[in-house]
Design an enzyme around this catalytic site. Sequence first.
Site, mmCIF file in Angstrom:
data_model
loop_
_atom_site.group_PDB
_atom_site.id
_atom_site.type_symbol
_atom_site.label_atom_id
_atom_site.label_comp_id
_atom_site.label_asym_id
_atom_site.label_seq_id
_atom_site.Cartn_x
_atom_site.Cartn_y
_atom_site.Cartn_z
ATOM 1 N N TYR A 116 0.833 -1.203 0.000
ATOM 2 C CA TYR A 116 0.000 0.000 0.000
ATOM 3 C C TYR A 116 0.867 1.252 0.000
ATOM 4 C CZ TYR A 116 -3.239 3.536 1.890
ATOM 5 O OH TYR A 116 -3.969 4.671 2.089
ATOM 6 N N GLU A 174 -11.439 6.243 5.637
ATOM 7 C CA GLU A 174 -10.796 7.029 6.691
ATOM 8 C C GLU A 174 -11.745 7.196 7.881
ATOM 9 O OE1 GLU A 174 -7.772 7.854 7.022
ATOM 10 O OE2 GLU A 174 -6.931 7.689 5.012
ATOM 11 N N TRP A 188 -5.004 1.366 10.612
ATOM 12 C CA TRP A 188 -5.215 1.352 9.167
ATOM 13 C C TRP A 188 -5.026 -0.053 8.600
ATOM 14 C CZ3 TRP A 188 -7.887 3.568 5.748
ATOM 15 C CH2 TRP A 188 -7.642 3.364 4.381
#
Length: 205
Positions: free
Chosen positions: A34, A56, A64
Amino acid sequence: MTSEPAVVSDGLVRGADGLLRPAWASTDPLMREYYDTEWGMPVRDERGMYERLTLEAFQSGLSWATILRKRPAFRAAFDDFDPDRVAQYGDADVERLMGDAAIVRNRAKITAAVGNARATVALRERGGLAEFVWGFRPSTTPRPQTVAEIPTQSPESRELAKALRAQGFSFVGPTTMYALMEAVGIVDTHLIGSHRRGTSGVWPG
């Protein structure tokens, strides 16, 4: 034999491939991929911006890495984050999502995602979500050398949060919006020395 990542400075780690990355992107293969290919690269399309805004919001209070691992399930559950389709969700869809163990089952965040899809559709009259968000790009970007120097919000993220709330969006606080701005390339908070610094084409290294 694969060598272990080596810490070379405050916040940067040299991987087995010789590249410098922040600690959060240096061990988990999914997070590394990522970081290397997606985080901080410009997102200028509506669906992409709506997806990242939604994820988010779901990330708030979680790691995350958790959201990234669940992203395929989120895409399946939310019709690939098509704002037109999500905007049509009703109570039955909210209950369906609340029963989906593959995603984060938080009613407030789920209903916010639906409301934000409706707000996204409405925002087309003002040029669209992506253009709206990019309108808060600052004149300069941070140049952090350590993790401690990376901001968690900015005047622009506070203004963006305020402006989005005025357009009917929710779960768009200034810290969450700063994370969005980092993720979609509006600011570059790659550490100085990282192999990804300046690769977005938006900001010089």
